[in-house]
Design a protein around this motif. Sequence first.
Motif: not given
Length: 371
Positions: A88-92, A98-100, A105-107, A311-312
Motif C-alpha cells: 500500500k505504501l509503495l503504491g501510494t 505521478f500527481v506531484k 512535468t508533462a504540463i 501536492v499544495i
Amino acid sequence: MNDIIINRGRQKELDWAKAFSVLFMVCIHCYEEISNIDAEIAPTGIFRNLMEFLAGPLGAPMFMFCMGVGIMYSRNNTPADMTKRGLKLLGTGYLLSFVKGTVPTAIAIYLGYEVPWTLADSLFLVSILQFAGMAFFTIALMKKLRLPLPAMMAVSLVLSVLGGMLSKLDFTNSWTKYLFGLFFDTCDVTTFPMFRWLFYPVFGMIFAYYLQRTEDKTRFYRLICPVALVGTIAFTLIYTACGYDIRTMYMLAGRVFYHQSLLHHLFISMVILVAVSLCYFLSQVVKNIAVNGATAYLGKNVDVIYLVQWVIIIYAESFMNIFGGFRISAPYIIPAGILVLVSSIGLIELWRFVKGSFPVINRQRGNYVNV
C-alpha cells in the motif's frame, strides 16, 4: 526491567514528536521548493542551519523511528500484515509521484518550459513512502525468518555499509536505476534508498521494546535524555576534531543528508533520543485539551498530511513559475509552512466531511476520535 509489556496503546510523546516533525517537514519543503534560498549551497547563518537541522534529524529519521515504534505497538504486525502495508505504501508513493511530479512535468514540457528531469525521473522518484514500503517488506522478511531485534539491527548496519559501496556503480544510461534505486543510490531521483535508511525503523523497534516494558516512564526518559545529550555533544566534537563538517549530518547541499552512513546513524540517533525525551516531558507539563488534541491529530494523520502538503506546495510552485518564477524570502518561509499545514488539514477534513466521516474533539478525554 521485566519482560512483561506494560505500556500499551498510543504514547503521547511520540505524537508530540511527530507533530513537531510535521511542522518542520512542511516548512523545509517550502524552504526547498518555493523560497529564494538556494538549498544546493551549504547553509550559513543561524536561520538556515537551524531550519535544515530541525528538518534533518528530526524530519525523515524521526518519522522512520516512529514507524518502527509503531510496528512494535501495532496489533497487525505479522509478516503478512506488514507485506500488505508495504504494498500500500509503495503504491501510494508512486501515485503521489505521478500527481506531484509526472503531471506538472508533462504540463511544463507541453507548454515549452525547460525541465531538468524526464517524465520517468518524475514518476520513479524514490521518496520516503517508497522507502517505507521497502522497509515494511524487509522487516516482514526478517520477522518471517524469526530474527531477533539485535540481528535486525546488525542487518541494517551491514546494509547501510553495502548501500554506500553499491552507490558507486554507474547506472546513468540504464532504466534499472529506477529499480535498484529502491535499494541503494543510483541517481539523483534516489533520496531514500532502503539500504541506507533501514537503520531508523529498526532503531525505533528496539527503543519500543524497552519502552513497552518500563515500569517508570519518567525515570526511563530521565536516564535517556542526559546520556543522549552528552552523546550528541560528544559526536559533534569528535566529528569536528576529525575534520568532518557537522553540517553534513543534516544539510541538503550535495545530497549528503540522503547519503546516510554509520556516522549519520550515530549522531542522528542521539538527537532523536534527546528530542523524544523532551517531547515526553513536554507532554507531561502541557495539560491544555486543545493543544493535546492538536498533537494527537497530527500524530495520527502524518501520512495523509504528507500527501496533501506535497501536492499544495508543488502546484503552488508551478503557478509561481508560470507567473515569472516568483519566490518567497526567508522571513515568510515559516508562515508559508504554517499556511500550507493548515490548508492541508482543511482539505483533509473537507474530504472527510464529504465522505461523511471526520474526526471531532472528545472534550472529556481531550483527544481525537473517529465517528
